[in-house]
Enzyme design. Structure first.
Site, PDB file in Angstrom:
ATOM      1  CB  ALA A 261      57.673  30.489  35.067  1.00  0.00           C
ATOM      2  CB  SER A 262      63.010  31.287  34.193  1.00  0.00           C
ATOM      3  OG  SER A 262      64.201  31.421  33.472  1.00  0.00           O
ATOM      4  N   PRO A 263      62.031  33.172  31.365  1.00  0.00           N
ATOM      5  CG  PRO A 263      61.292  35.324  30.813  1.00  0.00           C
ATOM      6  CD  PRO A 263      61.577  34.428  31.981  1.00  0.00           C
TER       7      PRO A 263
ATOM      8  CB  THR B   9      64.587  28.408  31.882  1.00  0.00           C
ATOM      9  OG1 THR B   9      65.255  28.829  33.065  1.00  0.00           O
ATOM     10  CG2 THR B   9      64.493  26.887  31.864  1.00  0.00           C
TER      11      THR B   9
END
Ligand SMILES: N[C@@H](CCC(=O)N[C@@H](CS)C(=O)NCC(=O)O)C(=O)O
Length: 217
Positions: free
Chosen positions: A11-13, A15
């Site tokens: 969910a982390s951009p 990443t």
């Protein structure tokens, strides 16, 4: 060569930007989920490797590298078959670096982080007007960057595109991109979505969108 290990959360951009780079380079890697919503980045083991406790982080042999921009440029420098994703030409490289600093400081660091903080963690159910305005200003800049080019740093795909698509596609959930006002930007989003490995962004994006939408009224 030992296998690369990437720590992150889809969910982390940032990443997702790194996952896009790994796929674009065709590199095999292991993936370890560090769920920042559960504060897993504060474990003693993780802090020893990354005292800044952010995801993503790359472990390559003895080296632990964090910050998506540092990770992406390292991967292309070390493993790229050519320099197309991160050109060695100084002017082209400076343009890529500028876009990535823009992503880091203005897009993720300001527009994305501040709105996500209040919606995901601050109990707010509507995106405030000034936060929408900050996002719109980002879209204005990007439309200008794309004026004479198909990609963010020129005529070819680079890691600046991976960096920006991860956060821009996430900002689009808070303030949808108006294709009439931003024709270049919306065409760029569609262009990136056609990459054969775009699933590395879209899967995590869906997870992120589900969480955001569950908080908005
Ligand atoms: N500029 C950094 C941003 C990294 C970042 O802030 N990641 C967030 C998740 S999207 C995080 O790890 N937050 C948890 C924390 O800072 O403790 C990058 O590009 O890697």
């Amino acid at each position: 060569m030992g296998k690369i290990l990437i720590y992150g959360m889809e969910a982390s951009p940032p990443t997702r930007a790194c996952l896009l780079t790994l796929k674009a380079l065709g590199l095999p890697y292991d993936y370890k989920v560090v769920n920042v919503l559960n504060k897993e980045q504060h474990s003693a083991e993780y802090l020893k490797k990354n005292p800044q406790h952010t995801v993503p982080m790359l472990e390559d042999g003895e080296a632990c590298i964090w910050d998506s921009h540092a990770i992406m440029s390292y991967l292309v420098n070390k493993y790229g078959k050519d320099d197309s994703l991160y050109p060695k030409d100084l002017v082209k490289r400076a343009r890529v670096d500028q876009r990535m600093h823009f992503e880091s400081g203005v897009v993720f660091g300001d527009a994305f982080r501040s709105v996500t903080k209040i919606i995901l963690f601050g109990g707010m159910t509507v995106v405030p007007k000034e936060r929408i305005e900050a996002i719109i200003q980002v879209y204005d800049f990007l439309e200008a960057f794309l004026k004479d080019h198909d990609y963010m740093a020129g005529d070819q795909l680079t890691i600046a595109d991976f960096s920006l698509i991860s956060s821009i596609s996430s900002l689009d959930i808070y303030a949808p991109i108006d294709s009439a006002k931003y024709p270049k930007l919306s065409a760029w989003v569609k262009r990136l979505a056609k990459l054969p490995y775009y699933g590395e962004n879209s899967q995590g994006l869906q997870q992120f969108a589900a969480v955001v939408k569950s908080k908005l009224t």
